[in-house]
Design an enzyme around this catalytic site. Structure first.
Site, mmCIF file in Angstrom:
data_model
loop_
_atom_site.group_PDB
_atom_site.id
_atom_site.type_symbol
_atom_site.label_atom_id
_atom_site.label_comp_id
_atom_site.label_asym_id
_atom_site.label_seq_id
_atom_site.Cartn_x
_atom_site.Cartn_y
_atom_site.Cartn_z
ATOM 1 N N HIS A 124 0.841 -1.202 0.000
ATOM 2 C CA HIS A 124 0.000 0.000 0.000
ATOM 3 C C HIS A 124 0.875 1.250 0.000
ATOM 4 C CE1 HIS A 124 -3.730 2.139 0.544
ATOM 5 N NE2 HIS A 124 -3.421 2.596 1.742
ATOM 6 N N TYR A 152 -26.135 28.023 20.867
ATOM 7 C CA TYR A 152 -25.327 27.908 22.086
ATOM 8 C C TYR A 152 -24.134 28.837 22.059
ATOM 9 C CZ TYR A 152 -27.668 23.429 23.082
ATOM 10 O OH TYR A 152 -28.569 22.442 23.338
ATOM 11 N N CYS A 159 -25.522 22.555 16.401
ATOM 12 C CA CYS A 159 -25.920 21.772 17.577
ATOM 13 C C CYS A 159 -25.945 20.289 17.206
ATOM 14 C CB CYS A 159 -27.304 22.195 18.059
ATOM 15 S SG CYS A 159 -27.512 23.968 18.276
ATOM 16 N N ASP A 178 -28.569 18.437 16.718
ATOM 17 C CA ASP A 178 -29.661 18.083 15.804
ATOM 18 C C ASP A 178 -30.108 19.211 14.881
ATOM 19 O OD1 ASP A 178 -29.912 15.667 17.403
ATOM 20 O OD2 ASP A 178 -30.832 16.995 18.887
HETATM 21 C C1 PLP Z 1 -8.520 1.995 2.164
HETATM 22 C C2 PLP Z 1 -7.540 1.229 1.390
HETATM 23 C C3 PLP Z 1 -7.515 1.324 -0.010
HETATM 24 C C4 PLP Z 1 -8.355 2.311 -0.804
HETATM 25 O O1 PLP Z 1 -7.710 3.561 -0.790
HETATM 26 P P1 PLP Z 1 -8.318 4.818 -1.594
HETATM 27 O O2 PLP Z 1 -7.315 5.885 -1.380
HETATM 28 O O3 PLP Z 1 -9.632 5.137 -0.944
HETATM 29 O O4 PLP Z 1 -8.486 4.397 -2.996
HETATM 30 C C5 PLP Z 1 -6.652 0.469 -0.697
HETATM 31 N N1 PLP Z 1 -5.853 -0.390 -0.034
HETATM 32 C C6 PLP Z 1 -5.836 -0.492 1.309
HETATM 33 C C7 PLP Z 1 -4.939 -1.478 1.957
HETATM 34 C C8 PLP Z 1 -6.665 0.320 2.065
HETATM 35 O O5 PLP Z 1 -6.639 0.238 3.400
#
Ligand code: PLP
Length: 372
Positions: free
Chosen positions: A162, A261, A308, A310
């Site tokens: 990632h 508030y 607030c 709601d």
């Molecule tokens: C959330 C996530 C995604 C998606 O990421 P975006 O930026 O929303 O496209 C892809 N891979 C992993 C491991 C994630 O946790």
């Protein structure tokens, strides 16, 4: 029930168009639709059904419960669970045919001790850390996790990593991450270990860093028509979510009258104001007090005083036609010529679009349009 005429309108046609846009761009790589956190607030079941209808063959969630919810609603495609679960719950992963993420030997030992030799049936993707430092062994260390899995009878279907900064204009770190990912894959292949499914890119990365040999992009934010980056714009994205409400009251303020508030807004002239029956209990942030705007009669109207739990109050003095109780209010989306984007609200609150839609609470019904 819509007694207060407040709901999210979720445009499934726009969602499908966003999926198709990415599908065309990254082919032959496929799109895995990320529907964690209630599909970024858009409603996981409705969104997942639309994804499957448009041909998506794999979904992803963060946690087991999210996957189970989808199974309970008849969604049958593979679902990857990205994140941690206590091994005690391993049999739920198996019973619900959820694909799990392996990221440590310790965790996988725990799962094995619960499932015994049923682990053969468990589908596993390995998460390799190439720079996020959240979960997963580094690219150098992942071989020992994978060898553990293979020696112990797990079947590895996929491997992924990632990006940390795929949303930024400068590409260097992302390119280094991709190199680390590929070197991990090569090392494994040199040992005769070939993992069938590989995926790396999130929304922001998918138009710049995908390779056609990767099987999936993991598409979250952009599938909802929200911009994955502050540094570049993808003009083709179509926002999926509109947040509507209605005027609950209209009145006149005289100079010196205060609103809500804490009396943080005091009228310095005669004003006409409307009340809106939405608040931070719906996930409409109190941080928008005296800052946010909504649309009424096709015009922007400023929030006066504090939001607030709601309700909140807006200035409608400038409207040609004085609003009536029940008139439409748009909090996110367009009305007439005007549009309020999720990104605009995120900027006001010093956060990102993701957080704005994710935090819209269950009190707001999700209504789906654009179904076939
Ligand atoms: C959330 C996530 C995604 C998606 O990421 P975006 O930026 O929303 O496209 C892809 N891979 C992993 C491991 C994630 O946790």
């Amino acid at each position: 029930m819509l007694s207060r005429r407040t709901y999210l309108e979720i445009d499934l046609k726009a969602y499908k168009q966003n999926l198709e846009f990415f599908q065309r761009k990254v082919s032959p790589t496929k799109v895995m639709a990320v529907v964690k956190s209630n599909a970024y607030g858009h409603g996981a079941v409705g969104i997942s059904k639309a994804a499957v209808e448009s041909g998506i063959d794999m979904l992803a969630v963060a946690f087991l419960e999210e996957g189970i919810e989808l199974r309970n609603h008849g969604i049958n495609v593979p679902i990857l669970v990205f994140n941690y679960f206590d091994p005690e719950y391993s049999s739920l992963a198996l019973e619900n045919n959820l694909t799990i993420t392996a990221y440590s030997i310790e965790q996988m030992k725990g799962i094995k001790s619960v499932l015994g030799n049923q682990i053969r049936k468990l589908k596993v993707h390995v998460n390799v850390d190439t720079g996020m430092k959240r979960i997963g062994p580094s690219a150098n260390e992942c071989t020992s996790l994978i060898e553990y899995l293979l020696e112990n009878g797990f079947s590895i279907e996929g491997i992924y990593s990632h990006f940390a900064v795929a949303d930024e204009a400068i590409e260097q770190f992302s390119i280094e991450q991709r190199k680390a990912f590929e070197s991990a894959v090569k090392t494994l292949e040199s040992k005769g270990i070939k993992i069938p499914v590989k995926h790396l890119c999130n929304s922001a990365g998918s138009l710049r860093f995908n390779r056609e040999e990767y099987n999936y992009i993991r598409l979250g934010i952009a599938s909802y028509g929200l911009q994955p980056s502050g540094d570049f714009v993808i003009p083709e994205l179509k926002p999926v979510l509109t947040w509507k409400s209605a005027v609950s009251y209209v009145k006149t303020l005289k100079p010196g009258d205060s609103v809500s508030y804490g009396r943080t807004f005091i009228a310095d002239r005669k004003m006409v104001v409307s009340t809106v029956p939405v608040g931070y209990g719906d996930g409409y942030s109190r941080g928008l007090s005296n800052r946010g705007e909504v649309l009424i009669g096709g015009k922007r109207c400023k929030i006066l005083g504090r939001v607030c739990m709601d309700q909140f109050v807006v200035d409608v003095t400038h409207l040609h036609k004085k609003p009536k109780i029940g008139d439409e209010v748009v909090l996110i989306g367009s009305q007439g010529e005007e549009r309020i984007t999720v990104e605009e609200i995120a900027d006001l609150l010093n956060t990102i679009n993701y957080e704005i839609t994710c935090t819209i609470t269950a009190r707001v019904p999700r209504l789906y349009t654009g179904k076939e």
